[in-house]
Motif scaffolding. Structure first.
Motif: not given
Length: 143
Positions: A29, A38, A42, A108, A111
């Protein structure tokens, strides 16, 4: 008791699969540049965390059931030496590690996971070290 122990081991393996692989997904990631990659990572993190929750919950549940059986039938087995107390302490560390993974998945998702890939690779080794120590304690039972 053997059934309890067998299911405990099965779910420990399931739990550790997630504990080993989630940090690797975090490495991918933080190294990914493409937004679509990305986003896919997730989703993978969230799904793997769910499976890890199930494995961890059932591992702890069957572990407590096994411990209860030993306490009811042969308490001296668990209380002879310090190995069992040390094992429980290491399991608490694993639960704390699992909690950190929950936070990292949430970070994550927003972000906001700002670990370096090197730090994540080192972090990824923690459950392996704990697993080695726990297995040695349970099998060797040092006094």
């Amino acid at each position: 008791m053997l059934w309890l122990k067998a299911f405990h081991i099965i779910f420990v393996v399931t739990w550790f699969a997630g504990l080993f692989y989630l940090p690797r997904l975090f490495v991918y990631f933080v190294e990914a540049d493409e937004p679509v990659v990305r986003e896919r990572l997730k989703v993978m993190q969230r799904r793997l965390l769910g499976i890890t929750h199930i494995g961890g919950l059932l591992a702890v549940g069957f572990g407590l059931a096994t411990m209860g059986w030993w306490l009811a039938h042969s308490p001296a087995y668990l209380m002879h030496g310090w190995w069992f107390h040390a094992k429980l302490g290491l399991v608490l560390l694993l639960i704390g590690y699992h909690g950190m993974l929950i936070k990292m998945v949430r970070d994550a998702r927003r972000d906001a996971l700002h670990w370096s890939s090197r730090a994540l690779r080192i972090f990824n080794e923690i459950p392996a070290v704990l697993l080695i120590a726990i297995v040695i304690l349970v099998v060797v039972k040092p006094s």
